[in-house]
Scaffold this motif. Structure first.
Motif, short mmCIF file in Angstrom:
data_model
loop_
_atom_site.label_atom_id
_atom_site.label_comp_id
_atom_site.label_asym_id
_atom_site.label_seq_id
_atom_site.Cartn_x
_atom_site.Cartn_y
_atom_site.Cartn_z
N GLN A 21 -6.97 8.23 0.51
CA GLN A 21 -6.89 8.44 1.95
C GLN A 21 -5.84 9.50 2.28
O GLN A 21 -6.06 10.37 3.13
N TRP A 22 -4.69 9.42 1.62
CA TRP A 22 -3.59 10.37 1.85
C TRP A 22 -4.02 11.78 1.49
O TRP A 22 -3.77 12.73 2.24
N VAL A 23 -4.65 11.93 0.33
CA VAL A 23 -5.08 13.26 -0.13
C VAL A 23 -6.03 13.89 0.88
O VAL A 23 -5.85 15.04 1.30
N TYR A 24 -7.04 13.14 1.29
CA TYR A 24 -8.04 13.75 2.17
C TYR A 24 -7.56 13.89 3.62
O TYR A 24 -8.03 14.77 4.35
N LYS A 25 -6.59 13.06 4.00
CA LYS A 25 -5.99 13.28 5.32
C LYS A 25 -5.23 14.60 5.34
O LYS A 25 -5.24 15.33 6.34
N LYS A 26 -4.59 14.95 4.22
CA LYS A 26 -3.90 16.23 4.11
C LYS A 26 -4.89 17.39 4.25
O LYS A 26 -4.51 18.48 4.69
N LEU A 27 -6.14 17.12 3.88
CA LEU A 27 -7.18 18.15 3.96
C LEU A 27 -7.92 18.11 5.29
O LEU A 27 -8.90 18.83 5.47
N GLY A 66 0.74 0.63 -13.19
CA GLY A 66 1.85 0.49 -12.25
C GLY A 66 2.28 1.79 -11.60
O GLY A 66 3.37 1.85 -11.01
N LYS A 67 1.44 2.82 -11.66
CA LYS A 67 1.82 4.11 -11.09
C LYS A 67 0.60 5.00 -10.99
O LYS A 67 -0.49 4.67 -11.47
N VAL A 68 0.76 6.18 -10.38
CA VAL A 68 -0.31 7.17 -10.32
C VAL A 68 -0.36 7.89 -11.67
O VAL A 68 0.66 8.36 -12.17
N TYR A 120 -5.15 4.15 -0.94
CA TYR A 120 -4.22 4.88 -0.09
C TYR A 120 -4.01 6.30 -0.63
O TYR A 120 -3.91 7.26 0.15
N LEU A 121 -3.95 6.44 -1.96
CA LEU A 121 -3.82 7.77 -2.55
C LEU A 121 -4.98 8.67 -2.11
O LEU A 121 -4.77 9.81 -1.69
N VAL A 145 -7.54 11.28 -11.71
CA VAL A 145 -6.19 10.95 -11.24
C VAL A 145 -6.34 9.78 -10.28
O VAL A 145 -7.16 9.82 -9.36
N ASP A 146 -5.58 8.71 -10.54
CA ASP A 146 -5.73 7.51 -9.72
C ASP A 146 -4.45 6.70 -9.75
O ASP A 146 -3.63 6.83 -10.66
N ALA A 147 -4.29 5.88 -8.71
CA ALA A 147 -3.16 4.95 -8.66
C ALA A 147 -3.60 3.69 -9.38
O ALA A 147 -4.46 2.95 -8.91
#
Length: 368
Positions: free
Chosen positions: A270-276, A342-344, A267-268, A335-337
């Motif tokens: 997907q979210w990043v590249y959707k912003k782009l 338990g976190k990014v 999801y991280l 950088v990864d979730a």
């Protein structure tokens, strides 16, 4: 088609709207009359989809754990369950002949053996007539070993014997099954088997993604040399890293991803590249397949900030058995979730022996 939960929510909202007198007066009875049949259709579809899912879950429970088959279940399901139960009895018998041939208390995972059989043959014609002993042998190898035997007179001698050794590599097991039954076993079959295994053993669905190397089973990735593309690195990759950094510390959760600050690895990304402005699929395995299908695979030597790194930490039956994805941040960092943290997080690029694919999603500038 939308999932049942979405359709149900739409139906409930529409039904509530029609029951509100003020809304009826606003939109008029004509529109209400037009909408009503569609609401009924949606409710019917939800019911059918939910019923099918319930039948599937009930079939797994009945096959693995027994119980009375409900009379309300369709006749074909009742027949499939009966035949699969018979198959499981034969498989159990075959396992009972193999386990004593193992050493050091070893034994086959009967849930795994039966889950794979179920995923491949539930609903097939007469699976109980198959060669179940040969099927069980797909999960073991037989080795000839020697041991020292002491005789009553005090002398010793060497003798050979056969021992069964459980195969730890699921890909090897699937290759054996392919050869035995001369049939194709795709990623969907393997994912289904994994799902059935978890539901039968734990009563819950299989985990989709994580970065935990526990239970690594020495899976060897496919050779992708022919898929590599010479893609130029660009500023969009740097922006992807910046967006990834903006989520550092956000909590990890597969179940709650997208809710508040919760995210998981895919999801991280997907979210990043959707912003782009680039739409990519929602799971790590699907993102890896997207890169392969669209000519976005690069060699590790060409990694640049913003590129995706894919890991296979354990067999899961999905594309290339990919279980985790992260965004390369440059200088050997990612950088990864992280499920284990338990976190990014921002950390060193880890588990090089389990990295199976590298991709550059913006390489073809595919946009919605």
């Amino acid at each position: 088609m939308a999932d049942p939960a979405t359709l149900t929510a739409i139906a409930k909202a529409a039904a509530a709207a029609l029951s509100d007198e003020r809304i009826r007066k606003t939109i008029g009875w004509t529109i209400a009359a037009i909408l009503s049949p569609f609401i009924l259709i949606i409710v019917l579809i939800c019911s059918l989809l939910s019923g099918t899912s319930n039948h599937n879950n009930t079939a797994v429970e009945l096959c693995f754990h027994g119980g009375v088959i409900p009379g309300s279940m369709p006749a074909d399901y009742r027949e499939y369950i009966g035949d699969m139960r018979h198959s499981f009895t034969l498989i159990d018998g075959a396992i009972e002949t193999v386990n004593p041939q193992m050493e050091d208390g070893g034994s086959l995972d009967d849930y795994r053996v039966k889950a794979i059989f179920y995923s491949l043959f539930f609903g097939s014609e007469s699976p109980s007539r198959m060669e179940h002993r040969k099927y069980v042998d797909c999960f073991v190898t037989y080795e000839e070993r020697t041991r020292t035997v002491e005789h009553d007179d005090g002398t010793t001698s060497e003798e050979t014997y056969i021992v069964a050794v459980s195969i730890k590599s699921l890909p090897q097991v699937y290759n054996n099954i392919r050869d035995l039954f001369d049939r194709v076993i795709n990623y969907e079959d393997q994912a289904n088997a994994n799902e059935i295994y978890y539901r039968a053993l734990y009563g819950t669905g299989a985990p989709i993604e994580d970065d935990d190397s526990t239970l690594w089973e020495d899976w060897t990735p496919e050779q992708l040399v022919d898929f590599y593309s010479d893609l130029p690195a660009g500023e969009m990759g740097t922006e992807a890293v910046r967006l990834g950094f903006s989520r550092l510390g956000d909590p990890y959760s597969q179940a709650r991803r997208g809710q508040g600050n919760y995210t998981d690895c895919s999801y991280l990304v997907q979210w990043v590249y959707k912003k782009l402005g680039i739409n990519i699929p929602g799971t790590a395995a699907a993102q890896g397949k997207y890169c392969v299908d669209n000519g976005l695979v690069i060699p590790k030597s060409n990694l640049a900030p913003g590129d995706l790194v894919f890991w296979s930490h354990k067999p899961n039956g999905r594309f290339m058995n990919i279980t985790h994805v992260g965004i390369y941040a440059g200088e050997g960092k990612v950088v990864d979730a992280s499920s284990s943290k338990g976190k990014v997080v921002y950390r060193n690029l880890f588990d090089s022996d389990k990295q199976v694919l590298y991709g550059r999603p913006y390489g073809s500038a595919k946009k919605p």
